[in-house]
Scaffold this motif. Structure first.
Motif, PDB file in Angstrom:
ATOM      1  N   PRO A  33      10.879  -3.030   1.904  1.00  0.00           N
ATOM      2  CA  PRO A  33       9.742  -2.965   0.983  1.00  0.00           C
ATOM      3  C   PRO A  33       9.010  -1.619   1.096  1.00  0.00           C
ATOM      4  CG  PRO A  33       9.705  -5.010   2.259  1.00  0.00           C
ATOM      5  CD  PRO A  33      10.754  -4.130   2.868  1.00  0.00           C
ATOM      6  N   VAL A  34       8.417  -1.199   0.009  1.00  0.00           N
ATOM      7  CA  VAL A  34       7.563  -0.006   0.012  1.00  0.00           C
ATOM      8  C   VAL A  34       6.126  -0.479  -0.078  1.00  0.00           C
ATOM      9  CG1 VAL A  34       6.882   2.045  -1.305  1.00  0.00           C
ATOM     10  CG2 VAL A  34       9.303   1.503  -1.022  1.00  0.00           C
ATOM     11  N   SER A  36       2.435   1.177  -0.182  1.00  0.00           N
ATOM     12  CA  SER A  36       1.632   2.390  -0.270  1.00  0.00           C
ATOM     13  C   SER A  36       0.310   2.047  -0.923  1.00  0.00           C
ATOM     14  CB  SER A  36       2.346   3.456  -1.110  1.00  0.00           C
ATOM     15  OG  SER A  36       3.622   3.748  -0.592  1.00  0.00           O
ATOM     16  N   CYS A  81       5.584  -5.367   9.589  1.00  0.00           N
ATOM     17  CA  CYS A  81       4.459  -5.119   8.681  1.00  0.00           C
ATOM     18  C   CYS A  81       3.464  -6.261   8.789  1.00  0.00           C
ATOM     19  CB  CYS A  81       4.958  -4.991   7.247  1.00  0.00           C
ATOM     20  SG  CYS A  81       3.627  -4.898   6.029  1.00  0.00           S
ATOM     21  N   SER A 115      -2.806  12.003   6.775  1.00  0.00           N
ATOM     22  CA  SER A 115      -1.682  12.134   5.834  1.00  0.00           C
ATOM     23  C   SER A 115      -2.092  12.825   4.546  1.00  0.00           C
ATOM     24  CB  SER A 115      -1.163  10.741   5.466  1.00  0.00           C
ATOM     25  OG  SER A 115      -0.660  10.088   6.603  1.00  0.00           O
ATOM     26  N   ARG A 153       7.070  11.123   8.473  1.00  0.00           N
ATOM     27  CA  ARG A 153       6.059  10.095   8.758  1.00  0.00           C
ATOM     28  C   ARG A 153       5.974   9.879  10.251  1.00  0.00           C
ATOM     29  NH1 ARG A 153       7.838   4.457   6.482  1.00  0.00           N
ATOM     30  NH2 ARG A 153       5.817   3.862   7.328  1.00  0.00           N
ATOM     31  N   PHE A 161       3.148  -1.904  11.269  1.00  0.00           N
ATOM     32  CA  PHE A 161       3.682  -0.719  10.596  1.00  0.00           C
ATOM     33  C   PHE A 161       2.626   0.072   9.823  1.00  0.00           C
ATOM     34  CE2 PHE A 161       7.518   0.931   7.987  1.00  0.00           C
ATOM     35  CZ  PHE A 161       7.882   1.806   8.984  1.00  0.00           C
ATOM     36  N   SER A 164       2.059   3.403  11.260  1.00  0.00           N
ATOM     37  CA  SER A 164       3.084   4.437  11.095  1.00  0.00           C
ATOM     38  C   SER A 164       2.825   5.182   9.788  1.00  0.00           C
ATOM     39  CB  SER A 164       4.479   3.796  11.098  1.00  0.00           C
ATOM     40  OG  SER A 164       4.780   3.305  12.389  1.00  0.00           O
ATOM     41  N   LYS A 166       2.658   7.306   6.661  1.00  0.00           N
ATOM     42  CA  LYS A 166       3.604   8.050   5.839  1.00  0.00           C
ATOM     43  C   LYS A 166       2.976   9.390   5.443  1.00  0.00           C
ATOM     44  CE  LYS A 166       4.306   4.574   2.750  1.00  0.00           C
ATOM     45  NZ  LYS A 166       5.097   3.736   1.772  1.00  0.00           N
ATOM     46  N   TRP A 167       3.827  10.355   5.062  1.00  0.00           N
ATOM     47  CA  TRP A 167       3.382  11.697   4.608  1.00  0.00           C
ATOM     48  C   TRP A 167       2.428  12.342   5.619  1.00  0.00           C
ATOM     49  CZ3 TRP A 167       1.770   7.546   1.069  1.00  0.00           C
ATOM     50  CH2 TRP A 167       2.838   7.065   0.319  1.00  0.00           C
ATOM     51  N   TRP A 182      -7.204   1.453   6.868  1.00  0.00           N
ATOM     52  CA  TRP A 182      -7.155  -0.012   6.890  1.00  0.00           C
ATOM     53  C   TRP A 182      -8.068  -0.597   7.963  1.00  0.00           C
ATOM     54  CZ3 TRP A 182      -5.906  -2.365   2.817  1.00  0.00           C
ATOM     55  CH2 TRP A 182      -4.845  -1.951   2.008  1.00  0.00           C
TER      56      TRP A 182
HETATM   57  N1  LIG Z   1       0.038   7.476   4.091  1.00  0.00           N
HETATM   58  C1  LIG Z   1       0.279   6.153   4.113  1.00  0.00           C
HETATM   59  N2  LIG Z   1       0.935   5.645   5.152  1.00  0.00           N
HETATM   60  C2  LIG Z   1       1.189   4.313   5.210  1.00  0.00           C
HETATM   61  C3  LIG Z   1       0.741   3.446   4.198  1.00  0.00           C
HETATM   62  C4  LIG Z   1       0.030   4.007   3.108  1.00  0.00           C
HETATM   63  O1  LIG Z   1      -0.408   3.317   2.178  1.00  0.00           O
HETATM   64  N3  LIG Z   1      -0.176   5.379   3.105  1.00  0.00           N
HETATM   65  N4  LIG Z   1       0.992   2.101   4.275  1.00  0.00           N
HETATM   66  C5  LIG Z   1       1.234   1.564   5.614  1.00  0.00           C
HETATM   67  C6  LIG Z   1       1.727   0.216   5.592  1.00  0.00           C
HETATM   68  S1  LIG Z   1       0.614  -1.026   5.347  1.00  0.00           S
HETATM   69  C7  LIG Z   1       3.021  -0.074   5.895  1.00  0.00           C
HETATM   70  S2  LIG Z   1       3.588  -1.663   6.066  1.00  0.00           S
HETATM   71  C8  LIG Z   1       4.018   0.996   5.986  1.00  0.00           C
HETATM   72  C9  LIG Z   1       5.034   0.794   4.911  1.00  0.00           C
HETATM   73  O2  LIG Z   1       6.067   1.753   5.015  1.00  0.00           O
HETATM   74  P1  LIG Z   1       7.226   1.675   3.960  1.00  0.00           P
HETATM   75  O3  LIG Z   1       6.619   1.816   2.604  1.00  0.00           O
HETATM   76  O4  LIG Z   1       8.165   2.777   4.324  1.00  0.00           O
HETATM   77  O5  LIG Z   1       7.858   0.306   4.142  1.00  0.00           O
HETATM   78  O6  LIG Z   1       3.485   2.297   5.851  1.00  0.00           O
HETATM   79  C10 LIG Z   1       2.206   2.450   6.396  1.00  0.00           C
HETATM   80  N5  LIG Z   1       1.847   3.829   6.280  1.00  0.00           N
END
Ligand SMILES: Nc1nc2c(c(=O)[nH]1)N[C@H]1C(S)=C(S)[C@@H](COP(=O)(O)O)O[C@H]1N2
Ligand SMILES: [Mo]
Length: 202
Positions: A33-34, A36, A81, A115, A153, A161, A164, A166-167, A182
């Protein structure tokens, strides 16, 4: 038995997952799943850098080229997640945060991952060391797709997760714990899936 082979067979790279589901989670199988919170930023690698700043004697910065020439690790981990899916044996490659943090002199105890797009998440610095966290730029042998956080990431799989980022473009180190995106909205400050720390107060 599946339980045994999941931990020891298959892809290259050190498997650091347990092959078990934390409480309240389900196995998403082959899906990925994605999740974002906003649009997917697309930063070209020529414009990308990674910075460790905040309470450091001197900030450290790597261009994409410098980052790519650092010692790399292949890791296979289970990810969990907070929305309850888990995925077993995900294979990544990147640079250990032990390698990156060795470049700075700090007495900070906390980090905020920052990020592109403005997302932040906070972690204790001790959770980012001792082979437990990486900045990854490849997934399953391919450059990390933008929707999953490419160019790079954070990967900190022993926490939910959302930690972790992203970007990711850097870490801001501090002696005080500053909640991220969050965490400010009610998610747990630490987020241990094995203790089911989903929301503040769990
Ligand atoms: N920059 C950024 N990182 C993020 C998020 C986001 O919205 N923005 N979502 C987080 C959440 S809630 C989860 S579960 C994972 C999802 O990673 P995926 O989309 O590769 O599954 O990234 C995390 N890192
Ligand atoms: Mo999530």
């Amino acid at each position: 038995m599946a339980f045994v082979s999941r931990g020891f067979l298959g892809r290259s790279g050190t498997h650091r997952g347990t092959g078990e589901l934390p409480p309240g989670q389900y196995d998403v199988g082959d899906g990925f799943p994605v999740l974002s919170a906003g649009p997917t930023p697309r930063t070209a690698t020529e414009d990308w850098d990674f910075t460790i700043d905040g309470e450091v004697a001197e900030r450290a910065r790597w261009t994409w080229q410098e980052f790519r020439s650092l010692p790399r690790e292949d890791v296979v981990v289970d990810i969990h997640c907070v929305t309850k899916w888990s995925k077993f044996r995900t294979a990544w490659s990147g640079v250990s945060l032990d390698t990156l943090l060795a470049a700075v002199d700090t007495s900070a105890e906390y980090a905020v991952a920052v990020s592109d797009g403005g997302y932040t998440t906070n972690l204790p610095l001790e959770d980012l060391v001792d082979g437990r966290a990486w900045i990854v730029d490849r997934y399953e042998g391919e450059p990390l797709a933008a929707e999953h956080g490419g160019p790079a990431r954070l990967l900190c799989p022993h926490l939910y997760f959302w930690k972790s980022a992203k970007w990711v473009r850097g870490l801001r180190l501090s002696s005080t714990d500053e909640p991220g995106f969050w965490e400010t909205l009610g998610y747990h400050d630490y987020g241990d899936p094995w203790r089911e720390q989903r929301y503040a107060g769990d």
